[in-house]
Design an enzyme around this catalytic site. Structure first.
Site, PDB file in Angstrom:
ATOM      1  N   ASP A   1       0.445  -1.167  -0.206  1.00  0.00           N
ATOM      2  CA  ASP A   1      -0.012   0.048  -0.587  1.00  0.00           C
ATOM      3  C   ASP A   1       0.811   1.101  -0.034  1.00  0.00           C
ATOM      4  O   ASP A   1       2.099   1.149   0.560  1.00  0.00           O
ATOM      5  CB  ASP A   1      -0.710  -0.143   1.281  1.00  0.00           C
ATOM      6  CG  ASP A   1      -2.020   0.712   1.127  1.00  0.00           C
ATOM      7  OD1 ASP A   1      -2.443   1.584   0.073  1.00  0.00           O
ATOM      8  OD2 ASP A   1      -3.179   1.107   1.835  1.00  0.00           O
TER       9      ASP A   1
ATOM     10  N   ASN B   1     -10.787  -2.863  -5.814  1.00  0.00           N
ATOM     11  CA  ASN B   1     -10.078  -2.254  -6.769  1.00  0.00           C
ATOM     12  C   ASN B   1     -11.325  -0.935  -7.622  1.00  0.00           C
ATOM     13  O   ASN B   1     -10.520  -0.517  -8.056  1.00  0.00           O
ATOM     14  CB  ASN B   1      -8.718  -2.205  -7.235  1.00  0.00           C
ATOM     15  CG  ASN B   1      -8.138  -2.145  -5.553  1.00  0.00           C
ATOM     16  OD1 ASN B   1      -6.421  -3.352  -5.490  1.00  0.00           O
ATOM     17  ND2 ASN B   1      -7.976  -1.441  -5.243  1.00  0.00           N
TER      18      ASN B   1
HETATM   19  C1  FPP Z   1      -1.388   0.292  -3.412  1.00  0.00           C
HETATM   20  O1  FPP Z   1      -1.310   1.645  -3.672  1.00  0.00           O
HETATM   21  C2  FPP Z   1      -1.877  -0.720  -4.084  1.00  0.00           C
HETATM   22  C3  FPP Z   1      -2.253  -0.950  -4.888  1.00  0.00           C
HETATM   23  C4  FPP Z   1      -3.405  -0.375  -5.577  1.00  0.00           C
HETATM   24  C5  FPP Z   1      -1.603  -1.717  -5.541  1.00  0.00           C
HETATM   25  C6  FPP Z   1      -0.376  -2.733  -5.624  1.00  0.00           C
HETATM   26  C7  FPP Z   1      -0.019  -2.665  -7.354  1.00  0.00           C
HETATM   27  C8  FPP Z   1       1.150  -2.718  -7.532  1.00  0.00           C
HETATM   28  C9  FPP Z   1       2.276  -2.340  -6.578  1.00  0.00           C
HETATM   29  C10 FPP Z   1       1.896  -2.550  -8.813  1.00  0.00           C
HETATM   30  C11 FPP Z   1       1.845  -3.635  -9.766  1.00  0.00           C
HETATM   31  C12 FPP Z   1       1.944  -4.999  -8.871  1.00  0.00           C
HETATM   32  C13 FPP Z   1       2.475  -5.994  -9.407  1.00  0.00           C
HETATM   33  C14 FPP Z   1       1.790  -7.958  -8.973  1.00  0.00           C
HETATM   34  C15 FPP Z   1       3.199  -5.793 -10.698  1.00  0.00           C
HETATM   35  P1  FPP Z   1      -2.760   2.750  -3.769  1.00  0.00           P
HETATM   36  O2  FPP Z   1      -2.935   2.773  -4.873  1.00  0.00           O
HETATM   37  O3  FPP Z   1      -3.532   2.141  -2.195  1.00  0.00           O
HETATM   38  O4  FPP Z   1      -1.991   3.560  -2.636  1.00  0.00           O
HETATM   39  P2  FPP Z   1      -2.497   5.247  -2.159  1.00  0.00           P
HETATM   40  O5  FPP Z   1      -3.097   4.463  -0.547  1.00  0.00           O
HETATM   41  O6  FPP Z   1      -1.586   5.601  -1.684  1.00  0.00           O
HETATM   42  O7  FPP Z   1      -3.426   5.839  -2.624  1.00  0.00           O
END
Ligand code: FPP
Length: 251
Positions: free
Chosen positions: A35, A83
């Site tokens: 996250d 998501n």
């Molecule tokens: C949370 O960050 C993360 C995600 C929605 C998904 C995680 C995805 C990746 C690490 C990239 C692709 C994955 C792989 C396996 C290649 P957020 O967008 O919720 O961050 P925030 O809470 O700061 O908005």
């Protein structure tokens, strides 16, 4: 490159902690809720997609390091069933990133004899992404040195519902073991350690059944900044805990 072929618990990297006294205690399965990509990008004055790209790059770094430390299974929460409520543009960007990631990652993990598994229902994804994920899974299905389990369109409650339905359909008694055997993780078992980055203190529908006795590690560090040193901190924190499983003695 992964260093999966040898025992790595003795090797000390630079100023990194010495894990040699923990031989045999390294968790088999570590699950990570990655996250904080969006906030990381924001802090740099960049679009969220920039954070997701850095987050994807960090997957390679951290899986490599986890295996180096002797972990055998790494589960990663990459796209939850919730998501879909994100802006279309962001979802499209995540799909493009995942496609690119799988295309590059296949060769790397095949060389290192690491198996890619998926937890979740990928049928709702675009066809080209489904196809590359299936190739990655089938091409690595016989790999023996470790497992990277990527949760995609995954929701823990739905997983339990599906598992119970399958048990009922097969006319089996509804027991913990029978449900467990129908989960996406039936082959890899429950995670001993679950890490969540970015300061949020919740599971967000991740591995609800499997986490009954997991140890949790929460850190304020945002996922793209969660490097080898941060992973080692989580590991050492876990290794310092007494796991009692409801009893009074250490395991
Ligand atoms: C949370 O960050 C993360 C995600 C929605 C998904 C995680 C995805 C990746 C690490 C990239 C692709 C994955 C792989 C396996 C290649 P957020 O967008 O919720 O961050 P925030 O809470 O700061 O908005």
């Amino acid at each position: 490159m992964f260093n999966l072929g040898r025992k790595n618990t003795k090797k000390v990297r630079g100023n990194a902690p010495d894990f040699s006294s923990y031989e045999g205690k390294i968790p088999h399965h570590v699950a990570i809720i990655m996250d904080g990509n969006g906030r990381w990008a924001n802090l740099k004055g960049q679009p969220r997609s920039f954070g997701h790209k850095a987050g994807a790059e960090n997957v390679t770094r951290i899986t490599k390091h986890a295996f180096y430390r002797g972990v055998k299974v790494v589960s990663l929460y990459a796209f939850s069933s919730e998501n879909w409520s994100r802006p279309q543009e962001e979802i499209k960007g995540l799909f493009a990133l995942l496609k690119d990631f799988f295309a590059k990652y296949i060769d790397q993990v095949t060389k290192e004899d690491v198996k890619i598994m998926v937890s979740g229902d990928i049928t709702a994804f675009p066809n080209d992404l489904i196809s590359i994920i299936k190739t990655a899974v089938s091409q690595t299905s016989l790999c023996k040195n470790g497992v990277v389990n990527i949760a995609l369109n995954y929701g823990g409650r739905q997983e339990i519902v599906n598992a119970v339905n399958q048990v009922v359909l097969e006319g089996l008694p509804i027991t913990e073991d029978n449900i467990s055997a129908k989960l996406y993780t039936s082959e890899i078992g429950d995670p001993e350690l679950i890490i969540r980055t970015s300061g949020e203190l919740r599971l967000s529908n991740f591995m609800l059944f499997q986490s009954a006795y997991s140890e949790f590690y929460f850190t304020d560090v945002l996922w793209p900044d969660f490097d080898e040193i941060e992973f080692d901190k989580a590991l050492l924190d876990y290794l310092g805990r007494k796991r009692r499983f409801g009893g009074i003695n250490e395991e």
